[in-house]
Design a protein around this motif. Structure first.
Motif, short mmCIF file in Angstrom:
data_model
loop_
_atom_site.label_atom_id
_atom_site.label_comp_id
_atom_site.label_asym_id
_atom_site.label_seq_id
_atom_site.Cartn_x
_atom_site.Cartn_y
_atom_site.Cartn_z
N ASN A 213 -4.12 -17.69 10.87
CA ASN A 213 -3.97 -16.24 10.88
C ASN A 213 -2.52 -15.85 11.14
OD1 ASN A 213 -6.82 -15.61 10.65
ND2 ASN A 213 -7.02 -16.31 12.76
N THR A 214 -2.10 -14.76 10.53
CA THR A 214 -0.76 -14.21 10.76
C THR A 214 -0.89 -12.92 11.53
OG1 THR A 214 0.11 -15.19 8.72
CG2 THR A 214 1.35 -13.37 9.68
N TYR A 215 -0.12 -12.82 12.59
CA TYR A 215 -0.16 -11.65 13.47
C TYR A 215 1.17 -10.93 13.32
CZ TYR A 215 -4.06 -14.31 15.35
OH TYR A 215 -5.23 -15.01 15.48
N GLY A 216 1.14 -9.82 12.60
CA GLY A 216 2.37 -9.14 12.24
C GLY A 216 2.52 -7.78 12.88
N ASN A 217 3.46 -7.03 12.34
CA ASN A 217 3.82 -5.72 12.86
C ASN A 217 3.13 -4.60 12.09
OD1 ASN A 217 5.97 -6.23 15.02
ND2 ASN A 217 6.58 -7.57 13.35
N LYS A 218 3.67 -3.40 12.20
CA LYS A 218 3.06 -2.25 11.55
C LYS A 218 3.43 -2.12 10.07
CE LYS A 218 2.69 0.67 15.67
NZ LYS A 218 3.01 1.98 16.28
N ALA A 219 4.49 -2.81 9.66
CA ALA A 219 5.01 -2.61 8.32
C ALA A 219 3.94 -2.77 7.25
CB ALA A 219 6.18 -3.56 8.06
N GLU A 220 3.19 -3.87 7.30
CA GLU A 220 2.18 -4.11 6.27
C GLU A 220 1.03 -3.11 6.36
OE1 GLU A 220 -0.62 -7.59 7.07
OE2 GLU A 220 1.10 -8.14 8.33
N GLU A 221 0.74 -2.61 7.56
CA GLU A 221 -0.34 -1.65 7.72
C GLU A 221 0.06 -0.27 7.19
OE1 GLU A 221 -3.26 -2.75 8.60
OE2 GLU A 221 -2.40 -4.75 8.95
N TRP A 222 1.33 0.11 7.36
CA TRP A 222 1.80 1.37 6.80
C TRP A 222 1.69 1.37 5.28
CZ3 TRP A 222 1.76 5.67 9.13
CH2 TRP A 222 2.12 5.81 10.46
N GLU A 223 1.94 0.22 4.66
CA GLU A 223 1.86 0.16 3.19
C GLU A 223 0.45 0.50 2.70
OE1 GLU A 223 4.31 -0.20 1.15
OE2 GLU A 223 5.86 -0.70 2.62
N LYS A 224 -0.56 0.21 3.49
CA LYS A 224 -1.94 0.46 3.09
C LYS A 224 -2.28 1.95 3.06
CE LYS A 224 -3.50 -3.92 5.11
NZ LYS A 224 -4.35 -4.55 6.15
N VAL A 225 -1.49 2.77 3.75
CA VAL A 225 -1.80 4.21 3.82
C VAL A 225 -0.68 5.05 3.21
CG1 VAL A 225 -3.27 3.91 5.85
CG2 VAL A 225 -0.84 4.41 6.16
N ILE A 226 0.19 4.44 2.42
CA ILE A 226 1.35 5.16 1.89
C ILE A 226 0.95 6.35 1.04
CG2 ILE A 226 1.57 3.68 -0.15
CD1 ILE A 226 4.63 3.93 0.16
N ASP A 227 -0.24 6.33 0.43
CA ASP A 227 -0.67 7.42 -0.44
C ASP A 227 -1.39 8.55 0.29
OD1 ASP A 227 0.33 6.36 -2.85
OD2 ASP A 227 -1.41 5.07 -3.08
N LEU A 228 -1.47 8.47 1.60
CA LEU A 228 -2.24 9.47 2.36
C LEU A 228 -1.83 10.91 2.06
CD1 LEU A 228 -4.29 10.19 4.62
CD2 LEU A 228 -2.42 9.91 6.25
N PRO A 229 -0.54 11.27 2.08
CA PRO A 229 -0.18 12.67 1.82
C PRO A 229 -0.57 13.15 0.43
CG PRO A 229 1.64 11.50 2.85
CD PRO A 229 0.64 10.47 2.45
N LEU A 230 -0.66 12.22 -0.52
CA LEU A 230 -1.05 12.60 -1.88
C LEU A 230 -2.54 12.79 -2.01
CD1 LEU A 230 1.23 10.13 -3.91
CD2 LEU A 230 1.72 12.49 -3.21
N LEU A 231 -3.33 12.07 -1.20
CA LEU A 231 -4.78 12.15 -1.29
C LEU A 231 -5.37 13.28 -0.47
CD1 LEU A 231 -5.68 8.33 -1.11
CD2 LEU A 231 -5.57 9.80 -3.14
N TYR A 232 -4.69 13.63 0.62
CA TYR A 232 -5.20 14.70 1.47
C TYR A 232 -4.93 16.05 0.81
CZ TYR A 232 -5.86 17.77 5.47
OH TYR A 232 -6.28 18.78 6.29
N LYS A 233 -5.96 16.86 0.67
CA LYS A 233 -5.86 18.13 -0.07
C LYS A 233 -5.66 19.34 0.82
CE LYS A 233 -6.49 15.78 -3.79
NZ LYS A 233 -5.30 15.45 -4.63
N GLY A 234 -5.58 19.14 2.11
CA GLY A 234 -5.39 20.26 3.02
C GLY A 234 -3.93 20.65 3.14
N ASP A 235 -3.65 21.50 4.13
CA ASP A 235 -2.29 22.01 4.32
C ASP A 235 -1.44 21.12 5.23
OD1 ASP A 235 -2.87 24.21 2.74
OD2 ASP A 235 -3.63 25.37 4.46
#
Length: 385
Positions: A213-235
């Motif tokens: 197992n590899t125990y890493g930092n936040k960098a790889e986890e942020w990549e998984k949610v990079i599209d969040l602002p585009l998918l969220y339809k609220g204000d």
């Protein structure tokens, strides 16, 4: 006579823009003080390991370090009794050692107090692990001296930490879970705000490996949610305060996905700026270090509890904590981008309710007074056994 406790910490040894990290120690100190205890903080440093803030030679950097230490402790009212050891030497060391001898125990956070002569002064030594999963991998997988030996009791903010020799190597120690504390008097409720935000180190320390197992930092986890602002339809808008440089390629990619990317350094330069950033936020959205997620340690953020205390709902990547802190009102867990979007949408449908529940959760579970008292009760139970 008031009971006494010493908190092993690191404040002067961090960059001056590290108030968020400093609070991980200070909130524990506030909790014991709220119980009516006399509290002192103890830090060990070497001149060679001083932070690189500012200009000048070693003597000048040492002076800046001591001034920073004094400023932080004075702000929170812990300048009495507390001391900082520089290469084993400190002003009024004998006076401090007398306080240490009279203390019921040393709360040695991350094992930062290492001096054998100082440690031998305490009646009891309690270890608190802030990096569940990583600590065990560093110790058993890499042979790092985490200063685990010689303590009487071991606590971890890993709420579901299990040394199963599969995800987490075994140190042979029994870890007692504890919530990360927040001192509520410093974090008044403040509803509203425009941005879903967080404050983060993008990479932190190097990734490690164990048992495939590899125990890493936040960098790889942020990549998984990079599209969040585009998918969220609220204000709502989404903001990350990080240590990424302005011209960093990662920063440019996230800006292109409608994230607001700001520097964390001015925000973390002092307590008022840090608290105002959180207070002006709508809530916290954040991922976690992949190592916390892969170890299933139940790690929960000492920063998130500050958001909750101010009535800021939080949507946080799960590490196993959702088995202990049931999400759904004021606090939501997610494992996927779709779950994150749905959680934010649900909060926005009744923001005032979830803001109220966020503060209530902080009062019920993370209040530093309660967290400190729960630790004391566990220590007392251990003493009787």
């Amino acid at each position: 006579m008031a009971k006494k406790v010493v908190i092993g910490c690191r404040i002067g040894g961090y960059s001056f823009s590290s108030i968020g990290i400093n609070l991980a120690f200070l909130h524990w100190a506030c909790g014991f003080r709220n119980l009516g205890w006399d509290v002192a903080l103890l830090e060990e440093l070497s001149v060679e390991s001083l932070p690189q803030d500012g200009q000048g030679d070693k003597r000048q950097k040492l002076q800046l370090c001591l001034e920073h230490w004094q400023n932080i402790l004075s702000l929170f009212g812990f300048e009495d009794h507390s001391t900082i050891l520089i290469d084993g030497k400190a002003k009024d060391l004998e006076k401090f050692l007398l306080f240490a001898k009279e203390s019921l125990f040393l709360l040695n956070i991350s094992g930062l107090v290492r001096s054998r002569s100082v440690l031998s002064t305490f009646k009891k030594k309690v270890y608190l692990d802030l990096d569940p999963g990583f600590t065990q991998v560093w110790a058993k997988g890499y042979g790092c001296d985490m200063n685990l030996e010689g303590h009487d009791l071991y606590f971890s903010i890993g709420l579901t930490l299990e040394e199963d020799d599969k995800k987490v190597p075994s140190t042979g120690l029994k870890w007692h879970p504890t919530f990360p504390p927040v001192s509520l008097e410093w974090w008044p409720k403040r509803e509203g705000g425009l941005n879903w935000s967080t404050i983060t180190h993008w990479c932190g320390y190097p990734e490690v490996s164990w048992n495939g197992n590899t125990y890493g930092n936040k960098a790889e986890e942020w990549e998984k949610v990079i599209d969040l602002p585009l998918l969220y339809k609220g204000d709502g808008r989404f903001q990350i305060a990080s240590d990424l440089q302005d011209d960093h390629e990662i920063r440019r990619r996230f800006l292109a996905k409608n994230w607001q990317m700001v520097s964390s350094f001015p925000i973390s330069a002092n307590f008022d700026q840090y608290r105002n950033f959180i207070g002006q936020s709508r809530g916290e959205f954040s991922v976690v270090k992949s190592g916390y997620r892969r170890s299933n340690s139940g790690w929960f953020s000492d920063r998130t509890v500050c958001y909750l205390a101010m009535g800021k709902p939080a949507v946080i990547q799960d590490t196993g904590w959702s088995k202990i802190i049931y999400p759904g009102e004021g606090l939501f867990s997610f494992d996927s981008l779709d779950e994150a979007v749905k959680a934010i949408e649900k909060i926005e449908q009744d923001y005032s309710f979830h803001s109220f529940k966020a503060r209530q959760l902080a009062e019920m579970l993370f209040d530093s007074t309660k967290v400190a008292w729960n630790m004391v009760e566990r220590i007392e139970k251990y003493k009787k056994n």
